[in-house]
Design a protein around this motif. Structure first.
Motif, PDB file in Angstrom:
ATOM      1  N   LEU A   1     -25.095  11.121 -22.611  1.00  0.00           N
ATOM      2  CA  LEU A   1     -25.981   9.969 -22.776  1.00  0.00           C
ATOM      3  C   LEU A   1     -25.827   8.932 -21.672  1.00  0.00           C
ATOM      4  CD1 LEU A   1     -25.387   9.483 -26.610  1.00  0.00           C
ATOM      5  CD2 LEU A   1     -27.277  10.696 -25.507  1.00  0.00           C
ATOM      6  N   GLY A   2     -24.834   9.130 -20.816  1.00  0.00           N
ATOM      7  CA  GLY A   2     -24.618   8.189 -19.722  1.00  0.00           C
ATOM      8  C   GLY A   2     -23.193   7.693 -19.668  1.00  0.00           C
ATOM      9  N   PHE A   3     -22.737   7.423 -18.451  1.00  0.00           N
ATOM     10  CA  PHE A   3     -21.354   6.982 -18.242  1.00  0.00           C
ATOM     11  C   PHE A   3     -21.239   5.465 -18.161  1.00  0.00           C
ATOM     12  CE2 PHE A   3     -20.364  11.128 -15.714  1.00  0.00           C
ATOM     13  CZ  PHE A   3     -20.576  11.865 -16.855  1.00  0.00           C
ATOM     14  N   THR A   4     -22.045   4.850 -17.305  1.00  0.00           N
ATOM     15  CA  THR A   4     -21.918   3.411 -17.096  1.00  0.00           C
ATOM     16  C   THR A   4     -23.265   2.818 -16.720  1.00  0.00           C
ATOM     17  OG1 THR A   4     -20.657   1.712 -15.930  1.00  0.00           O
ATOM     18  CG2 THR A   4     -21.278   3.629 -14.642  1.00  0.00           C
ATOM     19  N   THR A   5     -23.593   1.674 -17.317  1.00  0.00           N
ATOM     20  CA  THR A   5     -24.876   1.016 -17.049  1.00  0.00           C
ATOM     21  C   THR A   5     -24.729  -0.481 -16.806  1.00  0.00           C
ATOM     22  OG1 THR A   5     -25.220   0.599 -19.411  1.00  0.00           O
ATOM     23  CG2 THR A   5     -26.126   2.662 -18.517  1.00  0.00           C
ATOM     24  N   MET A   6     -23.540  -1.039 -16.963  1.00  0.00           N
ATOM     25  CA  MET A   6     -23.296  -2.476 -16.912  1.00  0.00           C
ATOM     26  C   MET A   6     -24.008  -3.213 -18.059  1.00  0.00           C
ATOM     27  SD  MET A   6     -23.436  -3.284 -12.809  1.00  0.00           S
ATOM     28  CE  MET A   6     -23.072  -5.036 -13.051  1.00  0.00           C
ATOM     29  N   LEU A   7     -24.339  -2.475 -19.109  1.00  0.00           N
ATOM     30  CA  LEU A   7     -25.002  -3.043 -20.280  1.00  0.00           C
ATOM     31  C   LEU A   7     -24.316  -2.509 -21.539  1.00  0.00           C
ATOM     32  CD1 LEU A   7     -28.686  -2.587 -19.097  1.00  0.00           C
ATOM     33  CD2 LEU A   7     -27.535  -4.787 -19.429  1.00  0.00           C
ATOM     34  N   PRO A   8     -24.308  -3.276 -22.634  1.00  0.00           N
ATOM     35  CA  PRO A   8     -23.652  -2.812 -23.850  1.00  0.00           C
ATOM     36  C   PRO A   8     -24.507  -1.831 -24.638  1.00  0.00           C
ATOM     37  CG  PRO A   8     -24.567  -4.995 -24.199  1.00  0.00           C
ATOM     38  CD  PRO A   8     -24.799  -4.667 -22.752  1.00  0.00           C
ATOM     39  N   GLY A   9     -23.838  -1.058 -25.474  1.00  0.00           N
ATOM     40  CA  GLY A   9     -24.499  -0.186 -26.440  1.00  0.00           C
ATOM     41  C   GLY A   9     -24.007  -0.507 -27.839  1.00  0.00           C
ATOM     42  N   GLU A  10     -24.437   0.287 -28.804  1.00  0.00           N
ATOM     43  CA  GLU A  10     -24.045   0.052 -30.190  1.00  0.00           C
ATOM     44  C   GLU A  10     -22.544   0.154 -30.381  1.00  0.00           C
ATOM     45  OE1 GLU A  10     -23.070   0.842 -34.346  1.00  0.00           O
ATOM     46  OE2 GLU A  10     -22.980   2.377 -32.780  1.00  0.00           O
ATOM     47  N   ASP A  11     -21.877   0.983 -29.576  1.00  0.00           N
ATOM     48  CA  ASP A  11     -20.418   1.101 -29.679  1.00  0.00           C
ATOM     49  C   ASP A  11     -19.736  -0.242 -29.452  1.00  0.00           C
ATOM     50  OD1 ASP A  11     -20.268   3.767 -30.346  1.00  0.00           O
ATOM     51  OD2 ASP A  11     -19.961   4.466 -28.281  1.00  0.00           O
ATOM     52  N   ALA A  12     -20.307  -1.082 -28.583  1.00  0.00           N
ATOM     53  CA  ALA A  12     -19.694  -2.379 -28.307  1.00  0.00           C
ATOM     54  C   ALA A  12     -19.637  -3.233 -29.567  1.00  0.00           C
ATOM     55  CB  ALA A  12     -20.467  -3.104 -27.212  1.00  0.00           C
ATOM     56  N   ALA A  13     -20.719  -3.230 -30.336  1.00  0.00           N
ATOM     57  CA  ALA A  13     -20.738  -4.009 -31.579  1.00  0.00           C
ATOM     58  C   ALA A  13     -19.691  -3.483 -32.561  1.00  0.00           C
ATOM     59  CB  ALA A  13     -22.126  -3.955 -32.203  1.00  0.00           C
ATOM     60  N   ARG A  14     -19.629  -2.165 -32.697  1.00  0.00           N
ATOM     61  CA  ARG A  14     -18.687  -1.576 -33.656  1.00  0.00           C
ATOM     62  C   ARG A  14     -17.244  -1.782 -33.209  1.00  0.00           C
ATOM     63  NH1 ARG A  14     -16.932  -1.418 -38.264  1.00  0.00           N
ATOM     64  NH2 ARG A  14     -16.004   0.512 -39.035  1.00  0.00           N
ATOM     65  N   VAL A  15     -16.988  -1.648 -31.918  1.00  0.00           N
ATOM     66  CA  VAL A  15     -15.625  -1.829 -31.424  1.00  0.00           C
ATOM     67  C   VAL A  15     -15.154  -3.261 -31.661  1.00  0.00           C
ATOM     68  CG1 VAL A  15     -14.245  -1.974 -29.307  1.00  0.00           C
ATOM     69  CG2 VAL A  15     -15.630   0.055 -29.758  1.00  0.00           C
ATOM     70  N   GLY A  16     -16.017  -4.239 -31.437  1.00  0.00           N
ATOM     71  CA  GLY A  16     -15.650  -5.625 -31.703  1.00  0.00           C
ATOM     72  C   GLY A  16     -15.260  -5.836 -33.151  1.00  0.00           C
ATOM     73  N   GLU A  17     -16.044  -5.250 -34.068  1.00  0.00           N
ATOM     74  CA  GLU A  17     -15.740  -5.362 -35.498  1.00  0.00           C
ATOM     75  C   GLU A  17     -14.397  -4.715 -35.830  1.00  0.00           C
ATOM     76  OE1 GLU A  17     -20.490  -5.062 -36.761  1.00  0.00           O
ATOM     77  OE2 GLU A  17     -19.148  -3.334 -36.993  1.00  0.00           O
ATOM     78  N   LEU A  18     -14.170  -3.535 -35.269  1.00  0.00           N
ATOM     79  CA  LEU A  18     -12.927  -2.813 -35.557  1.00  0.00           C
ATOM     80  C   LEU A  18     -11.709  -3.551 -35.024  1.00  0.00           C
ATOM     81  CD1 LEU A  18     -14.210   0.781 -34.720  1.00  0.00           C
ATOM     82  CD2 LEU A  18     -13.459   0.003 -36.984  1.00  0.00           C
ATOM     83  N   LEU A  19     -11.809  -4.106 -33.827  1.00  0.00           N
ATOM     84  CA  LEU A  19     -10.687  -4.837 -33.240  1.00  0.00           C
ATOM     85  C   LEU A  19     -10.362  -6.086 -34.052  1.00  0.00           C
ATOM     86  CD1 LEU A  19     -11.636  -4.543 -29.457  1.00  0.00           C
ATOM     87  CD2 LEU A  19      -9.646  -3.491 -30.556  1.00  0.00           C
ATOM     88  N   ALA A  20     -11.403  -6.830 -34.443  1.00  0.00           N
ATOM     89  CA  ALA A  20     -11.186  -8.040 -35.223  1.00  0.00           C
ATOM     90  C   ALA A  20     -10.551  -7.723 -36.572  1.00  0.00           C
ATOM     91  CB  ALA A  20     -12.513  -8.770 -35.419  1.00  0.00           C
ATOM     92  N   GLU A  21     -11.033  -6.672 -37.201  1.00  0.00           N
ATOM     93  CA  GLU A  21     -10.501  -6.273 -38.507  1.00  0.00           C
ATOM     94  C   GLU A  21      -9.040  -5.857 -38.413  1.00  0.00           C
ATOM     95  OE1 GLU A  21     -11.153  -2.555 -41.622  1.00  0.00           O
ATOM     96  OE2 GLU A  21     -12.838  -3.222 -40.382  1.00  0.00           O
ATOM     97  N   ARG A  22      -8.709  -5.114 -37.387  1.00  0.00           N
ATOM     98  CA  ARG A  22      -7.351  -4.564 -37.281  1.00  0.00           C
ATOM     99  C   ARG A  22      -6.334  -5.605 -36.831  1.00  0.00           C
ATOM    100  NH1 ARG A  22      -4.907   0.828 -36.071  1.00  0.00           N
ATOM    101  NH2 ARG A  22      -6.972   1.639 -36.589  1.00  0.00           N
ATOM    102  N   PHE A  23      -6.676  -6.391 -35.825  1.00  0.00           N
ATOM    103  CA  PHE A  23      -5.685  -7.262 -35.198  1.00  0.00           C
ATOM    104  C   PHE A  23      -5.794  -8.722 -35.624  1.00  0.00           C
ATOM    105  CE2 PHE A  23      -6.200  -3.668 -32.214  1.00  0.00           C
ATOM    106  CZ  PHE A  23      -4.900  -3.187 -32.256  1.00  0.00           C
ATOM    107  N   GLY A  24      -6.856  -9.088 -36.360  1.00  0.00           N
ATOM    108  CA  GLY A  24      -6.936 -10.427 -36.918  1.00  0.00           C
ATOM    109  C   GLY A  24      -7.396 -11.500 -35.958  1.00  0.00           C
ATOM    110  N   LEU A  25      -7.850 -11.127 -34.762  1.00  0.00           N
ATOM    111  CA  LEU A  25      -8.405 -12.076 -33.800  1.00  0.00           C
ATOM    112  C   LEU A  25      -9.915 -11.834 -33.717  1.00  0.00           C
ATOM    113  CD1 LEU A  25      -5.639 -11.845 -31.072  1.00  0.00           C
ATOM    114  CD2 LEU A  25      -6.185 -13.873 -32.441  1.00  0.00           C
ATOM    115  N   PRO A  26     -10.725 -12.885 -33.813  1.00  0.00           N
ATOM    116  CA  PRO A  26     -12.169 -12.675 -33.976  1.00  0.00           C
ATOM    117  C   PRO A  26     -12.943 -12.336 -32.703  1.00  0.00           C
ATOM    118  CG  PRO A  26     -11.674 -15.019 -34.030  1.00  0.00           C
ATOM    119  CD  PRO A  26     -10.355 -14.310 -33.981  1.00  0.00           C
ATOM    120  N   PHE A  27     -12.407 -12.679 -31.532  1.00  0.00           N
ATOM    121  CA  PHE A  27     -13.154 -12.483 -30.297  1.00  0.00           C
ATOM    122  C   PHE A  27     -12.404 -11.606 -29.303  1.00  0.00           C
ATOM    123  CE2 PHE A  27     -15.173 -16.215 -32.075  1.00  0.00           C
ATOM    124  CZ  PHE A  27     -16.519 -15.944 -31.856  1.00  0.00           C
TER     125      PHE A  27
END
Length: 457
Positions: A106-132
């Motif tokens: 589906l592509g390697f790099t575009t300098m633009l976000p995809g849906e994974d970016a939204a999900r990764v942010g949620e997962l990181l905040a949930e796991r480590f307790g830092l919101p940003f």
């Protein structure tokens, strides 16, 4: 005369010479590849430090999966190095390999976000307790970016580190204490300005020195591993971090926890397990299952200060970020790692095996009458050539014996077991077995039996 490590130099030299010959005789294809790469790669390797292993020439890898890899000559190894934490969850975890495979279509790099970016942010905040969160290619870059942010939001210039620290190749950290005097490392190549102008260094576990350094009122951030790891393991003394965190906050400085190695502690790292509450949290290496990427998280209050600093600056390059940062492959890998690889079950298995390994190492040390110690942080275990665990970087450095390390590491390597080259660190992954641990302990015991024979006691 007794040697400080308890190992006499005569059998050590003989064993090392024999094992180098054995290594060479068994690996003609690796040797041929080494000769070939010498023609075009500096030092004959992609990165010069790849020659720091105790081998006559580099070991070339053909394939790595789970807790094992195969070299160019077809030899199989149990891997307790695991890319010095880069493959802490095993080589090519299935979930990560599948996610990267899908994304590669589906592509390697575009300098633009995809849906994974939204999900990764949620997962990181949930796991480590830092919101940003923000991203980098490596923990080195993440540390460098965080230092820049810390200076921007505090208006201060100084970075405070611990003597003997390791934070990748972030420029500001290469200052040590030499006889108590802050000294820029002689090994640092091409450094054009004096790091002492902007870096303060104190010993780990020294609260008085930490308080005095912070009292100057010019420290933007304290950049620290919650447990020192790369100079050999140095554990915090009881109460150290509770007091240190209070001192840092009272001074108006920021605490940056670099957990690239101490993520071995548990699913959310050392800071979460022990209540450190850092202002910045940095994690590289294993967060993408071995795919190059890193993350750094921070509080909502700090996010506001960062946005204000950026808004107040003129338009243009901030000095933060690279073109390939947060590329699509990296984001897919981070998501897969967080969702399916860095699980509670995986950590339970790893920590249980590491505990067995630590107990086995202590048993061998006692059996052969050596005054060595063993430390453990979750899935990470280390044995050091000193009777008591070191309290700071100076003590840890003095306990090192590179010739003995090379001999033990090479002895293990020649019998199908790999451990970290730069010190005596051992990692276990979800694919490591009890039999793998027993194999390591058996072979290490054979080496110690040779080195502590009755003729040299």
């Amino acid at each position: 005369m007794a040697h400080p490590t308890g190992i006499h130099p005569t059998p050590l030299a003989a064993l090392l010479a024999r094992e180098r010959d054995r290594y060479t005789a068994a690996r003609p294809l690796s040797q041929a590849l080494a000769q070939r790469t010498n023609a075009h790669l500096l030092y004959g390797v992609p990165l010069h430090w790849m020659t720091d292993w105790g081998t006559p020439f580099p070991l070339f890898v053909e394939q790595a999966r789970g807790a094992r890899f195969r070299d160019a000559d077809g030899h199989e190894y149990v891997d307790f190095c695991l890319g010095d934490t880069g493959a802490m969850f095993g080589h090519a975890p299935k979930d990560v390999a599948a996610a990267v495979n899908r994304q590669s279509q589906l592509g390697f790099t575009t300098m633009l976000p995809g849906e994974d970016a939204a999900r990764v942010g949620e997962l990181l905040a949930e796991r480590f307790g830092l919101p940003f969160w923000q991203f980098a290619m490596t923990a080195t870059d993440a540390n460098r970016f965080v230092i820049r942010w810390a200076r921007a939001v505090t208006g201060r210039t100084k970075v405070l580190v611990f003597n003997g620290c390791y934070h990748g190749t972030a420029d500001d950290v290469f200052v040590d204490l030499v006889d108590g005097v802050p000294t820029q490392r002689d090994s640092l190549l091409g450094q054009a300005y004096n790091l002492n102008d902007h870096t303060v260094v104190v010993e780990f576990n020294d609260l008085a020195a930490l308080e005095a350094a912070l009292a100057q009122g010019n420290v933007a951030c304290m950049l620290a591993e919650p447990v020192m790891t790369n100079i050999g393991m140095v554990l915090p003394q009881p109460g150290f971090w509770a007091t240190a965190c209070s001192l840092i906050r009272e001074a108006g400085s920021l605490l940056v926890c670099d957990e690239t190695h101490t993520i071995s502690t548990g699913p959310a790292g050392y800071a979460k397990a022990y209540g450190l509450e850092p202002d910045f949290f940095v994690l590289g290496k294993p967060i993408g299952g071995g795919i190059p990427c890193a993350v750094y998280g921070f509080s909502a209050e700090l996010a506001q200060r960062m946005q204000a600093a950026k808004s107040a600056a003129p338009p243009g390059h901030s000095g933060i970020g690279t073109t390939l940062t947060a590329n699509a492959l990296a984001m897919a890998a981070i998501r897969a790692t967080l969702e399916g690889v860095m699980t509670d079950a995986a950590y339970a298995h790893m920590i249980n095996l590491a505990t067995q390994l630590a107990a086995g190492l202590r048993g061998l040390i006692k059996q052969y009458g050596l005054e060595w110690c063993v430390s453990q942080v979750g899935a990470r275990t280390e044995f050091q050539f000193c009777a008591q665990p070191p309290q700071n970087g100076t003590e840890a450095s003095l306990a090192m014996d590179h010739e003995l390390e090379h001999a033990l590491h090479l002895y293990l390597l020649n019998r199908g077991v790999l451990i970290t080259p730069f010190h005596n660190m051992l990692l276990v992954c979800p694919d490591t077995t009890t039999q793998d641990v027993e194999k390591l302990l058996t072979i290490l015991g054979q080496a110690l039996a040779e080195l502590t024979g009755p003729s040299y006691v």
